[in-house]
Design a protein around this motif. Structure first.
Motif, mmCIF file in Angstrom:
data_model
loop_
_atom_site.group_PDB
_atom_site.id
_atom_site.type_symbol
_atom_site.label_atom_id
_atom_site.label_comp_id
_atom_site.label_asym_id
_atom_site.label_seq_id
_atom_site.Cartn_x
_atom_site.Cartn_y
_atom_site.Cartn_z
ATOM 1 N N HIS A 78 0.932 -1.159 0.122
ATOM 2 C CA HIS A 78 -0.062 0.021 -0.108
ATOM 3 C C HIS A 78 0.809 1.159 -0.081
ATOM 4 N N PRO A 113 -9.627 9.068 12.464
ATOM 5 C CA PRO A 113 -8.993 9.614 11.149
ATOM 6 C C PRO A 113 -10.084 10.309 10.114
ATOM 7 N N ARG A 118 -12.068 6.741 -1.524
ATOM 8 C CA ARG A 118 -11.160 6.223 -2.355
ATOM 9 C C ARG A 118 -11.237 6.509 -3.627
ATOM 10 N N ARG A 121 -8.748 2.204 -6.905
ATOM 11 C CA ARG A 121 -9.193 1.158 -6.118
ATOM 12 C C ARG A 121 -9.477 -0.151 -7.208
ATOM 13 N N ASP A 124 -11.397 -6.916 -4.958
ATOM 14 C CA ASP A 124 -10.464 -7.599 -4.121
ATOM 15 C C ASP A 124 -10.260 -8.669 -4.744
ATOM 16 N N ASP B 31 -9.772 -4.618 3.863
ATOM 17 C CA ASP B 31 -8.641 -4.071 3.427
ATOM 18 C C ASP B 31 -8.158 -3.018 4.383
ATOM 19 N N SER B 32 -6.845 -2.715 4.005
ATOM 20 C CA SER B 32 -6.299 -1.555 5.307
ATOM 21 C C SER B 32 -7.122 -0.365 4.936
ATOM 22 N N TYR B 33 -7.409 0.371 5.810
ATOM 23 C CA TYR B 33 -8.324 1.689 6.083
ATOM 24 C C TYR B 33 -9.636 1.318 5.902
ATOM 25 N N GLU B 34 -10.320 0.144 5.844
ATOM 26 C CA GLU B 34 -11.571 -0.106 5.563
ATOM 27 C C GLU B 34 -12.208 0.206 6.970
ATOM 28 N N LYS B 43 -12.556 1.589 13.156
ATOM 29 C CA LYS B 43 -11.505 1.237 12.335
ATOM 30 C C LYS B 43 -11.018 -0.160 12.344
#
Lengths: 222, 181
Positions: A78, A113, A118, A121, A124, B31-34, B43
């Protein structure tokens, strides 16, 4: 015994069959066109972001390197989106009262956060890894476009399979010096196709890249 | 299967395409950040509990304590990292006239002052680790060995702006001889 079908039945049947035939073709054409339309690929569309963050301002204007914010792009799958305190390394002193930045200050105070929408993307079932591309010198601009000219982030290329394959089958042309991956403007590089063709070919050999294997399904679908 | 039974079956196949949507594109994993409904803060990427020691923490501490030997590779690494994390404020040459101070951020001091020339390399490592006044810490983004690399590069920058004429090669010296003060 009376007739079951009238005299025109045959014609009607043919018309209906013909109509179904054309409907299928039109449907196919529509689906094909739709798949490549910007509506489906999301190219050029911006998202409604909580803070109108401008890459044009921060990258183009201030000249901040991508890695200042997208800190893990060289080391992990990432690229990573910046933590709130990264914004604060500057905005603790700059634009401190701006209402535009209120969500950033709130996020810092509450520890929640910022919920970025996004833009780039993949589904999956596709595996992608930034680190290998950066290590081999595939610049950000080849997949994300001229980010330094985007007031709001939008997808620059359709992230379809054919896009990935196009490069994986001929990676030589895409290789650039790895220490300049975040550079956006390569017009002077592209001016000398001959020299740089050699660079690409040489680097493919140096890195031991095997284009014949790079389009194996299990590279991206694992 | 006979041909006769294959035909009606194959007519059903296009209908199966309708199944090829959500399941595979959005698989039941994070997934990361999901966002996640499982945790109170929403988080999926949970922060480690207070006081957690990362597996590479001892390595980092050790790397921070010992200055690596000066090499060309170290300097080059330092130049790259300095370019990413420090130039927005300190500028390429280290005078502190970067683009961000130009927009109103407090101006950082120049590296080319007597005090900073005499400061030990560990001072620069400390500033990156802990921050200094309004400058935040960069410890989260610049790991221990890179801090020494940046410090080494700052040393090179300082020399570049303050080199004695005698340090230049002979041909450069003769070129400069006419202009030297």
């Amino acid at each position: 015994m009376s007739q079951i079908f009238t005299a025109s039945a045959d014609t009607r049947l043919r018309t209906v069959l013909l109509a179904i035939f054309f409907a299928l073709i039109a449907g196919g054409l529509f689906a094909g066109g739709y798949m490549d339309s910007s509506y489906a690929t999301l190219v050029g569309w911006v998202q409604n972001q909580p803070v109108p963050f401008s890459h044009e301002h921060h990258v183009g204007g201030l000249g901040i390197d991508c890695r200042y914010c997208h800190t893990t792009v060289e080391t992990s799958k990432h690229a990573g989106l910046p933590a709130t305190h990264i914004c604060m390394t500057c905005h603790s002193q700059l634009w401190t009262g701006a209402p535009m930045l209120a969500p950033v200050r709130e996020s810092l105070a509450s520890g929640k956060p910022i919920a970025w929408q996004r833009v780039a993307r993949l589904p999956d079932y596709v595996y992608f890894d930034h680190a290998i591309h950066i290590a081999r010198g595939v610049p950000c601009v080849s997949c994300h476009g001229r980010v330094d000219k985007m007031p709001l982030m939008a997808r620059a290329v359709a992230l379809q399979m054919q896009f990935c394959l196009g490069c994986h089958r001929n990676p030589a042309a895409a290789l650039h010096p790895p220490d300049q991956v975040t550079r956006m403007d390569w017009s002077d590089w592209n001016k000398h196709p001959e020299t740089h063709k050699l660079y690409g070919q040489l680097m493919v050999k140096t890195y031991g890249i095997e284009p014949a294997k790079l389009d194996d399904c299990n590279i991206c679908h694992r | 299967m006979t041909r006769a039974s294959a035909l009606p079956l194959s007519l059903w196949l296009p209908l199966c395409l309708a199944g090829c949507t959500g399941e595979m594109s959005q698989q039941p994993r994070y997934d990361s950040y999901e966002p996640s409904a499982l945790f109170a803060d929403g988080k999926s990427l949970q922060a480690p509990p207070e006081g957690t020691i990362a597996r590479d923490d001892p390595d980092q501490t050790r790397a921070l304590a010992t200055r690596p030997p000066m090499t060309l590779a170290l300097l080059e690494r330092g130049r790259e990292r300095f370019g990413i994390y420090c130039t927005p404020c300190h500028d390429e040459a280290g005078y502190g006239r970067g683009t961000v101070p130009a927009r109103g951020f407090p101006s950082p001091p120049s590296f080319h002052t007597k005090r900073l020339r005499q400061a030990p390399a560990s001072h620069f490592v400390d500033v990156i680790t802990k921050g200094h006044g309004v400058m935040y810490s960069y410890a989260d983004r610049v790991d221990a060995s890179d801090r020494w690399a940046i410090a080494a590069y700052i040393r090179a920058l300082q020399l570049s702006q303050n080199a004695p004429l005698a340090a230049a090669p002979a041909d450069e010296r003769s070129k400069l001889a006419g202009r030297a003060p």
